[in-house]
Design a protein around this motif. Structure first.
Motif, PDB file in Angstrom:
ATOM      1  N   LYS B  22       0.835  -1.215   0.000  1.00 38.28           N
ATOM      2  CA  LYS B  22       0.000   0.000   0.000  1.00 38.28           C
ATOM      3  C   LYS B  22       0.868   1.263   0.000  1.00 38.28           C
ATOM      4  O   LYS B  22       1.799   1.386   0.794  1.00 38.28           O
ATOM      5  N   ARG B  23       0.477   2.185  -0.830  1.00 41.79           N
ATOM      6  CA  ARG B  23       1.217   3.428  -0.983  1.00 41.79           C
ATOM      7  C   ARG B  23       1.406   4.177   0.340  1.00 41.79           C
ATOM      8  O   ARG B  23       2.499   4.675   0.638  1.00 41.79           O
ATOM      9  N   THR B  24       0.343   4.231   1.124  1.00 40.95           N
ATOM     10  CA  THR B  24       0.405   4.969   2.382  1.00 40.95           C
ATOM     11  C   THR B  24       1.544   4.463   3.258  1.00 40.95           C
ATOM     12  O   THR B  24       2.333   5.251   3.801  1.00 40.95           O
ATOM     13  N   ARG B  26       4.132   2.611   2.298  1.00 40.46           N
ATOM     14  CA  ARG B  26       5.428   2.813   1.635  1.00 40.46           C
ATOM     15  C   ARG B  26       5.964   4.198   1.941  1.00 40.46           C
ATOM     16  O   ARG B  26       7.135   4.364   2.300  1.00 40.46           O
ATOM     17  N   HIS B  27       5.090   5.191   1.824  1.00 44.32           N
ATOM     18  CA  HIS B  27       5.590   6.552   1.976  1.00 44.32           C
ATOM     19  C   HIS B  27       5.826   6.921   3.434  1.00 44.32           C
ATOM     20  O   HIS B  27       6.687   7.740   3.732  1.00 44.32           O
ATOM     21  N   PHE B  32       9.963  -0.002   0.077  1.00 45.83           N
ATOM     22  CA  PHE B  32       9.094  -0.636  -0.923  1.00 45.83           C
ATOM     23  C   PHE B  32       9.566  -2.064  -1.194  1.00 45.83           C
ATOM     24  O   PHE B  32      10.637  -2.476  -0.714  1.00 45.83           O
ATOM     25  N   PRO B 128       0.699   2.014 -13.646  1.00 46.75           N
ATOM     26  CA  PRO B 128       2.056   1.725 -13.161  1.00 46.75           C
ATOM     27  C   PRO B 128       2.880   0.889 -14.136  1.00 46.75           C
ATOM     28  O   PRO B 128       4.102   1.069 -14.235  1.00 46.75           O
ATOM     29  N   ASP B 154       2.803   6.331  -8.332  1.00 49.22           N
ATOM     30  CA  ASP B 154       3.939   6.166  -7.433  1.00 49.22           C
ATOM     31  C   ASP B 154       4.986   5.243  -8.090  1.00 49.22           C
ATOM     32  O   ASP B 154       4.673   4.116  -8.457  1.00 49.22           O
ATOM     33  N   TYR B 156       7.118   3.529  -6.827  1.00 52.39           N
ATOM     34  CA  TYR B 156       7.361   2.353  -5.988  1.00 52.39           C
ATOM     35  C   TYR B 156       6.190   1.371  -5.993  1.00 52.39           C
ATOM     36  O   TYR B 156       6.224   0.363  -5.281  1.00 52.39           O
ATOM     37  N   ASN B 157       5.158   1.671  -6.774  1.00 56.28           N
ATOM     38  CA  ASN B 157       4.074   0.707  -6.989  1.00 56.28           C
ATOM     39  C   ASN B 157       4.690  -0.588  -7.538  1.00 56.28           C
ATOM     40  O   ASN B 157       5.564  -0.549  -8.416  1.00 56.28           O
TER      41      ASN B 157
END
Lengths: 289, 289
Positions: B22-24, B26-27, B32, B128, B154, B156-157
């Motif tokens: 999940k992006r949240t 990761r950031h 990642f 992506p 993103d 990093y997806n």
């Protein structure tokens, strides 16, 4: 206007269309499925190709003009429920229009007459999405024909049809040809046969500078994972590699094809080698005379 | 050698890695997931980037050298069951190796120093897989940096990381930049900013013939469905279209990017406009001096 809505996936018309998702049935009946308004519109543009149109009520109102055009052309239009469309369509979010089409491929002889200037050959391409993207790119680059060898994916595979974004209906496509037969026919009509391969003897830049791409050309593209087999690399006139200027190991198949086909399209339209450029690593002298 | 095999997806290490899908997360953690031997090898090549390696017993023996190299570099190696790997991996057929990596992106200032020759900007690219393919192509074409604007996917997806085929670890990547900030910075370091768009004022051929591509360039690529917004088309120096010689409506994003980037790479390496070519539809005179 379409008649009563078909709500059962057991309806004979639905079952008959649905089995076209399988290659065996497609080739037995020489019919295939084309999904979405773009493909249906392109199919309708070729007389006799669209033989049946499935639509949901929603798509029928959204694409009223297209549905009316199909009816005017005498194409039976069948309205189906969203559930039936979901069964018929091969996409996660079907667009509500699905055409049954007759095969559109042509014979090799027809594709090569009059003699073409630029031909794409898909040899051992197995991923239908890649094959469709290359077909679309070949169309954009102005190819006169695209040949799928018998070792490549079926051009009527649903993913290939979708990825081609209509180009299956634009470019003369030849299907299921043996490479051994093909290469002789390509040479007979005056084409230089180039294979794109990471281990190529010439870079694309050298081929351009040496004037190799000015002449009528057939480009052969191979498998996405392992490239082209030895016998094809030996049989072609030259093996050309797209230069890698950075640290990527390779390009993917469709992007490599785009670079090669557009280099040829530009060189052929310029009608000459780049003036003043030295013949690079023997490409010029190696050209068949 | 890895220790005891983790067989539960409830293991804290597994849960902690898994949420990086999940992006949240990761950031928040600036970490990642990188799947497969190629990505793990590339990550290991950058000191401090690979922070944890998950492997199945089978992959550990198949890629023994790689796993040993990770251990020698002090990376914790965790052996997991095939089931746990299937939960962690985002592919249907996971390759049995999955690395947890720290973010590798750099600041815009770092990416532009020393001044680059060729830069790729992904503006409004949402798919992506497309973004990763363009990243791989940009690497192959020798780009000095790839910038993902804040309106793009993103980098990093998982799908982007996979499609980049290792290039995320090769090319300086800048993430989440606002276009308004970016374009000023690109111009400040002497780059001509070109947008690729089907409605472009110049064809790529005209840009080549006019010498426009000889100079340091940033290429801006837009959304796969609708292209670039007006404000970007107005802000760039020139809008260039890849010519469509056949009947395709357009090229897909990654193939269009490949044609543009390779045209630039070749023109820059040739170091000059094509001699004798007439300046085409005002491209030459329109060049910023």
């Amino acid at each position: 206007m379409a008649g009563r809505e078909l709500t059962s996936i057991r309806s004979p018309r639905v079952k008959s269309a649905r089995r076209l998702a399988k290659r065996t049935f497609r080739h037995r009946e020489r019919r295939f499925l084309a999904e979405g308004p773009q493909a249906v519109r392109e199919a309708l543009g070729l007389p006799g190709v669209l033989t049946e149109l499935f639509t949901t009520a929603e798509a029928e109102s959204r694409h009223a003009e297209l549905v009316t055009a199909a009816e005017r052309a005498g194409v039976p239009v069948l309205r189906v429920s969203g559930e039936v469309m979901a069964e018929l369509a091969q996409t996660v979010t079907p667009q509500g229009l699905l055409g049954v089409c007759t095969f559109v491929d042509v014979s090799l002889a027809d594709a090569l007459s009059p003699p073409p200037t630029l031909v794409t050959v898909l040899a051992h391409v197995r991923d239908p999405g890649n094959a469709g993207t290359v077909l679309r790119t070949a169309d954009a680059a102005g190819c006169d024909a695209v040949v799928f060898t018998d070792a490549s994916v079926d051009p009527y595979n649903g993913k290939c049809v979708r990825a081609s974004a209509g180009s299956l209906f634009h470019v003369p496509v030849v299907a299921g040809t043996r490479f051994e037969t093909l290469i002789g026919a390509l040479r007979e009509c005056g084409l230089t046969v180039l294979a794109a391969d990471g281990a190529g003897e010439h870079t694309l830049d050298a081929a351009l500078d040496g004037g190799l791409l000015d002449r009528p050309t057939a480009w052969v593209f191979g498998n996405e994972a392992w490239g082209l087999p030895e016998e094809i690399l030996r049989a072609v006139d030259h093996v050309v590699r797209v230069p890698i200027y950075g640290r990527a190991e390779s390009l993917n198949l469709a992007t490599a094809a785009a670079v090669c086909l557009y280099a040829s399209a530009r060189a052929q339209r310029a009608g000459r080698a780049v003036p003043g450029a030295a013949p690079a690593d023997g490409v010029s002298s190696a050209r068949p005379s």
